[in-house]
Design a protein around this motif. Structure first.
Motif, short mmCIF file in Angstrom:
data_model
loop_
_atom_site.label_atom_id
_atom_site.label_comp_id
_atom_site.label_asym_id
_atom_site.label_seq_id
_atom_site.Cartn_x
_atom_site.Cartn_y
_atom_site.Cartn_z
N PHE A 460 0.83 -1.19 0.00
CA PHE A 460 0.00 0.00 0.00
C PHE A 460 0.87 1.25 0.00
CE2 PHE A 460 -2.43 -3.33 2.07
CZ PHE A 460 -3.68 -3.23 1.45
N ASN A 461 0.53 2.21 -0.85
CA ASN A 461 1.13 3.53 -0.81
C ASN A 461 0.32 4.38 0.17
OD1 ASN A 461 2.21 6.03 -1.22
ND2 ASN A 461 1.77 6.14 -3.42
N THR A 462 0.95 4.82 1.26
CA THR A 462 0.23 5.52 2.33
C THR A 462 0.72 6.95 2.50
OG1 THR A 462 1.77 4.65 3.98
CG2 THR A 462 -0.22 3.37 3.56
N THR A 463 1.33 7.55 1.47
CA THR A 463 1.81 8.92 1.57
C THR A 463 0.64 9.88 1.75
OG1 THR A 463 3.66 8.40 0.12
CG2 THR A 463 3.14 10.72 0.40
N GLY A 464 0.77 10.78 2.72
CA GLY A 464 -0.29 11.75 2.99
C GLY A 464 -1.57 11.06 3.40
N ASP A 465 -2.67 11.45 2.77
CA ASP A 465 -3.97 10.84 3.07
C ASP A 465 -4.28 9.68 2.14
OD1 ASP A 465 -4.39 12.69 5.09
OD2 ASP A 465 -5.30 14.16 3.72
N VAL A 466 -3.31 9.33 1.30
CA VAL A 466 -3.54 8.27 0.32
C VAL A 466 -3.33 6.90 0.97
CG1 VAL A 466 -2.74 7.29 -1.86
CG2 VAL A 466 -2.81 9.78 -1.55
N ASN A 467 -4.15 5.93 0.61
CA ASN A 467 -3.97 4.55 1.04
C ASN A 467 -4.38 3.66 -0.12
OD1 ASN A 467 -3.66 2.13 2.32
ND2 ASN A 467 -4.93 2.62 4.08
N GLU A 468 -3.47 3.50 -1.09
CA GLU A 468 -3.78 2.80 -2.32
C GLU A 468 -2.94 1.54 -2.44
OE1 GLU A 468 -4.80 6.69 -5.12
OE2 GLU A 468 -2.87 5.64 -5.33
N SER A 469 -3.56 0.47 -2.87
CA SER A 469 -2.85 -0.78 -3.11
C SER A 469 -2.08 -0.67 -4.42
CB SER A 469 -3.83 -1.94 -3.17
OG SER A 469 -3.17 -3.14 -3.48
N ASP A 470 -0.84 -1.15 -4.41
CA ASP A 470 0.01 -1.14 -5.59
C ASP A 470 0.09 -2.57 -6.13
OD1 ASP A 470 2.02 -1.02 -7.51
OD2 ASP A 470 3.17 0.48 -6.40
N ALA A 471 -0.66 -2.83 -7.21
CA ALA A 471 -0.74 -4.19 -7.74
C ALA A 471 0.60 -4.70 -8.24
CB ALA A 471 -1.77 -4.24 -8.87
N ILE A 472 1.49 -3.78 -8.67
CA ILE A 472 2.78 -4.20 -9.21
C ILE A 472 3.64 -4.81 -8.11
CG2 ILE A 472 4.92 -3.38 -10.29
CD1 ILE A 472 3.29 -1.29 -11.72
N LEU A 473 3.54 -4.26 -6.90
CA LEU A 473 4.36 -4.72 -5.80
C LEU A 473 3.64 -5.73 -4.90
CD1 LEU A 473 6.17 -1.41 -4.82
CD2 LEU A 473 7.10 -3.35 -6.08
N ASN A 474 2.39 -6.06 -5.19
CA ASN A 474 1.73 -7.13 -4.46
C ASN A 474 2.36 -8.47 -4.82
OD1 ASN A 474 -0.01 -5.37 -3.22
ND2 ASN A 474 -1.78 -5.84 -4.54
N ASP A 475 2.12 -9.46 -3.98
CA ASP A 475 2.75 -10.77 -4.20
C ASP A 475 1.77 -11.88 -3.86
OD1 ASP A 475 5.10 -12.62 -4.57
OD2 ASP A 475 4.61 -13.04 -2.49
N ASN A 476 1.76 -12.90 -4.71
CA ASN A 476 0.94 -14.09 -4.48
C ASN A 476 1.75 -15.27 -4.99
OD1 ASN A 476 -0.98 -16.12 -4.37
ND2 ASN A 476 -2.65 -14.80 -5.04
N PHE A 477 2.39 -16.01 -4.06
CA PHE A 477 3.36 -17.04 -4.45
C PHE A 477 2.99 -18.37 -3.80
CE2 PHE A 477 7.43 -19.31 -3.82
CZ PHE A 477 7.83 -19.42 -5.15
N ASP A 478 2.84 -19.40 -4.61
CA ASP A 478 2.53 -20.75 -4.13
C ASP A 478 3.68 -21.68 -4.50
OD1 ASP A 478 0.05 -19.91 -3.22
OD2 ASP A 478 -0.95 -20.42 -5.11
N TYR A 479 4.01 -22.57 -3.57
CA TYR A 479 5.11 -23.51 -3.82
C TYR A 479 4.70 -24.90 -3.33
CZ TYR A 479 9.74 -25.65 -3.82
OH TYR A 479 10.81 -26.47 -4.04
N THR A 480 4.86 -25.89 -4.18
CA THR A 480 4.62 -27.28 -3.80
C THR A 480 5.83 -28.11 -4.17
OG1 THR A 480 3.56 -27.79 -5.92
CG2 THR A 480 2.12 -27.09 -4.11
N GLU A 481 6.08 -29.13 -3.37
CA GLU A 481 7.25 -29.98 -3.61
C GLU A 481 6.98 -31.38 -3.07
OE1 GLU A 481 11.58 -28.65 -2.94
OE2 GLU A 481 11.13 -29.86 -1.16
N ALA A 482 7.38 -32.38 -3.83
CA ALA A 482 7.31 -33.77 -3.39
C ALA A 482 8.67 -34.42 -3.66
CB ALA A 482 6.21 -34.52 -4.13
N ILE A 483 9.19 -35.10 -2.63
CA ILE A 483 10.49 -35.77 -2.75
C ILE A 483 10.30 -37.24 -2.40
CG2 ILE A 483 12.88 -35.86 -1.98
CD1 ILE A 483 12.63 -32.93 -1.18
N TYR A 484 10.70 -38.13 -3.31
CA TYR A 484 10.63 -39.57 -3.10
C TYR A 484 12.08 -40.08 -2.99
CZ TYR A 484 5.98 -38.69 -5.01
OH TYR A 484 4.73 -38.18 -5.26
N ALA A 485 12.42 -40.71 -1.87
CA ALA A 485 13.81 -41.11 -1.63
C ALA A 485 13.89 -42.56 -1.19
CB ALA A 485 14.44 -40.21 -0.56
N SER A 486 15.01 -43.20 -1.54
CA SER A 486 15.34 -44.54 -1.04
C SER A 486 16.85 -44.62 -0.89
CB SER A 486 14.84 -45.63 -1.99
OG SER A 486 15.48 -45.52 -3.26
#
Length: 801
Positions: A460-486
């Motif tokens: 969010f840009n909160t300068t002065g009275d502004v409170n705006e979301s900045d979509a460029i700097l937002n983040d949504n990250f998912d990570y999945t991993e499966a490891i099969y070992a012997s």
């Protein structure tokens, strides 16, 4: 600083030379077999008062030097045996006494406690074992024991072995905690519960191929039925106070072992960072220079609860359930910064100030279920265990910046806030078999690890009275991993040779999806990780060994996440979803003399080694620290390890390492291309454990590091630390009080500099390394019982951050 080093070395006690009247004997059991490491006291014959104490060596031999003329008797004791008193004897010259015969005490097996025993270093084919049970080393916390284990370096808050980050296991199970949480946990876990620390520099195939060396903490095993408990508290003062209080309870019947411990930690930490950045014009001339000063005050409250239930189903079957819960409802930081901007002539052009508030709340829940069964009488066993880990981190950050003229007039101002969150779930299942195939030892097993991590950030840009979301700097990250070992491995001892070899196979299926940036990173790969050990022992005094291993380092979840953590709007850290796993190869040669003096000569190379590299944007005047891959990192090293009971009242350990570290990476500045760096360095560690009286001990420890290379950062000057600990026992050992000083001369923090081409920046991080800690521990109930306390752990949790 050289004078402080010289002074600390000189204060370490030294052997006193005098006329030598030796008293020799040997400790054996009633079956005429040697009893090694028994506690032997030299007592005055008149009143049985204490004169000297020592321990028998591994062959049972006992020697007292420099005994004055007079009448004496000896007392010998060891866990599981009855005390033995010799006949009174006279010392005029050298005396050799009959053997001290220790008889087993099956009825009161828990009645003997060795209170002034030396630590012992024992070598095996794939590790060396630092035995600390009932020694002066176990007087502190478990984290203190790790820091003082020969060959372990604590650097920038990270435990290193052979100059590489080490993984921590407890009872052969990996600890799934971040580095800060691991320190919190182990500082609340009393060292008296630790039997030994196994330093596994070349982990065999049984262990995950992930990571470098392993520090395996082995806890004490229960001996008797009954109840015991303890209360412990400590207060540490550096610049700001920190305290911890806790309790542990243990109860055992013939079918149930129940253990629970709780610790509350309250910490108030302060840290000052000094930064320097020299920006350049395209022609290479100086553009501007920035001097930064940041101060960070952090207040943390955390609750740690550990519980274990062991059920004896039969003489050959054991079922265990355990849980580790670490709840940190508050870890809030107030950060203030001031950056002064100078022109090439050294005149102040402008400055800006930054105020930041960082609020964290995190929870880590680990649950473990395990089953063990002994198969027949030949030592074969089958074990299975499953883990579930749930990690949550909620965070908010606000940053406000004011730009000022040299006269202090406001030129501009801006502000922003971020709300990052992370939730990670880990599932593991493992099956292991240990037994024999003919005359060969055999191990085999398999494992599955599943990981699901979700990270979000709102900007969010909160300068002065502004409170705006900045979509460029937002983040949504998912990570999945499966490891099969012997894995499988074979081992065999014959004549004067020992051999062990194995191979671990791992198939990895990983997917990182940055929904905001539209970047998907999919990795599917199969790798084999062999290990080989060969030792030749031509005599009792000499052994020669060679080892080889291949291992992997996978990226931490947060290093894959491209979102930014800001110190201010011009200085931030970010991840890279395209980081690749690193592959390490290591070969080592070893020579050991009398199990006391050892030399290790080794080379290791890590291709795609992972690191955090700083890059300054000279055009936009920013500094970003990026999680990325190096092309490679390698080191050549010769290490020396020596440990010895110098005399009856002091045990000394020395670890020295001379090394060269080299790496190569691609500059993100694109104008430089490939950058190669290298340093030569030396690490020296000495430890002295001094027995003033059976109930009063002193520990003096020194660390010295001449130079080091971490990514593009080099140490600017040598790093040195002196620690002194004093322990006193009261009330027949029920009450223990410790006074500990860390970094006595405040010389452990040093500047780091990254300098090449058009990059020139440095930082000087100064946390509270100089501290004094006062701690006490009171035991109640049948406090001489040994319990089943241990920390349950699994394999992937160190990658949470």
């Amino acid at each position: 600083m050289k004078y402080t080093i010289l002074f600390s070395i000189l204060i370490a006690p030294f052997a006193v030379f005098a006329q030598s009247n030796e008293v020799k004997t040997k400790t054996i059991n009633d079956k005429k077999k040697a009893v090694g490491y028994a506690n032997v006291l030299l007592l005055n014959a008149a009143d049985s008062s204490f004169v000297k104490g020592t321990m028998s060596d591994e062959n049972g031999s006992v020697i007292f030097n420099d005994v004055t003329q007079g009448s004496y008797l000896l007392k010998a004791s060891f866990v599981g045996y009855k005390d033995f008193y010799s006949e009174i004897f006279e010392v005029q010259n050298a005396v050799e006494l009959p053997h001290l015969i220790l008889a087993e005490n099956t009825e009161f097996l828990d009645a003997v406690t060795v209170t002034a025993k030396r630590p012992v270093v024992q070598r095996k084919i794939d590790r060396y074992i630092y035995n600390v049970e009932n020694t002066v080393v176990s007087s502190g916390t478990t984290f203190d024991i790790l820091k003082r284990t020969p060959g372990v370096i604590l650097s920038q808050g990270e435990l290193l072995v052979k100059n590489r980050p080490a993984q921590v296991y407890i009872n052969d199970r990996k600890v799934y905690l971040t580095s800060d949480e691991l320190q919190q946990l182990l500082e609340g876990f009393a060292g008296v519960n630790v039997k030994s620390v196994e330093v596994i520099t070349t982990p065999p195939a049984k262990y995950d191929a992930e990571g470098g060396a392993i520090l395996n903490i082995v806890t004490s095993k229960n001996l008797s039925i009954g109840y015991k408990g303890s209360f412990n508290a400590s207060n540490t003062v550096g610049i700001l106070p920190k305290y911890a209080v806790g309790t542990s309870q243990y109860y055992k019947t013939d079918w149930l072992n129940a253990y629970a411990s709780y610790t509350f930690n309250s910490r108030f930490d302060t840290k000052t960072d000094e930064g320097f950045i020299q920006f350049f014009n395209p022609n290479g001339s100086e553009k501007t220079t920035w001097d930064d000063l940041f101060k960070r005050d952090t207040r943390t409250f955390s609750h740690s609860l550990n519980t274990i239930l062991d059920f004896t189903l039969s003489e050959t079957e054991l079922l265990s359930f355990s849980a580790n819960i670490l709840h940190t409802p508050r870890a809030n930081s107030d950060i203030s910064g001031r950056t002064e901007i100078y022109n090439p002539q050294g005149q102040l052009d402008s400055l800006y100030t930054t105020q930041s508030r960082l609020e964290n709340q995190n929870d880590n829940f680990l649950f473990n279920l395990s089953y063990e069964k002994q198969l027949g009488d030949n030592g074969a066993s089958l074990s299975a265990n499953a883990n579930y880990i749930d990690y949550t981190n909620d965070q908010t950050q606000t940053v406000a910046t004011r730009y000022l003229s040299p006269q202090g007039n406001l030129l501009n101002a801006n502000a922003f806030s971020t709300i990052p969150t992370q939730n990670s779930k880990i599932y593991t299942g493992q099956l292991d078999y240990t037994g024999n195939l003919g005359s060969w030892g055999f191990e085999a097993g398999g494992k599955f690890s599943g990981i699901n991590s979700e990270s979000r950030q709102e900007f969010f840009n909160t300068t002065g009275d502004v409170n705006e979301s900045d979509a460029i700097l937002n983040d949504n990250f998912d990570y999945t991993e499966a490891i099969y070992a012997s894995y499988f491995s074979f081992a065999k001892d014959w004549n004067k040779w020992s051999f062990k070899a194995g191979v671990r196979s791992e198939y990895t299926d990983a997917n990182g999806n940055s929904r905001t940036l539209g970047v998907v990173n999919t990795q599917q790969y199969f790798e084999l990780f062999p290990t080989i050990y060969l030792i030749n022992t031509p005599s009792d005094n000499h052994s020669f060994g060679i080892e080889y291993s291949r291992r992997i380092d996978r990226p931490r979840f947060q290093s894959l996440n491209p979102y930014r953590y800001f110190l201010n709007e011009n200085n931030f850290q970010e991840g890279d979803p395209n980081i690749q796993p690193a592959i390490a190869n290591k070969i080592k040669f070893n020579y050991t003399y009398k199990n006391k003096l050892s030399f290790d000569l080794y080379w290791d190379r890590i291709d795609n080694a992972m690191s955090v590299l700083p890059f300054q944007d000279n055009e936009n005047l920013t500094l970003r620290s990026v999680n990325t891959n190096l092309n490679y990192e390698q080191q050549f090293s010769l290490d020396l390890t020596y440990s010895e009971f110098v005399n009856n009242w002091m045990w000394m350990s020395v670890y020295a390492s001379g090394f060269r570290i080299e790496n190569e990476f691609n500059s993100l500045d694109e104008t430089e291309g490939t950058v190669a760096k290298g340093v030569n360095g030396m690490f020296l560690q000495t430890q002295n454990y001094i027995i003033i009286k059976p109930d009063l001990t002193v520990t003096v420890a020194n660390d010295f590091l001449s130079n080091f290379l971490s990514g593009s950062y080099e140490y600017n000057r040598p790093q040195y630390r002196l620690n002194i600990d004093i322990q006193k026992r009261f009330l027949d050992g029920r009450l223990i009080i410790n006074l500990a000083s860390e970094d006595l001369f405040n010389t452990y923090n040093i500047p780091l500099t990254s300098r090449y081409s058009n990059q020139n920046n440095s930082f000087f991080a100064k946390p509270e390394s100089q501290k004094i800690r006062v701690g006490l521990r009171y035991k109640f109930g049948n406090f001489k019982l040994r319990d089943n306390s241990r920390e349950t752990s699994a394999e992937e949790e160190t990658r949470l951050q």
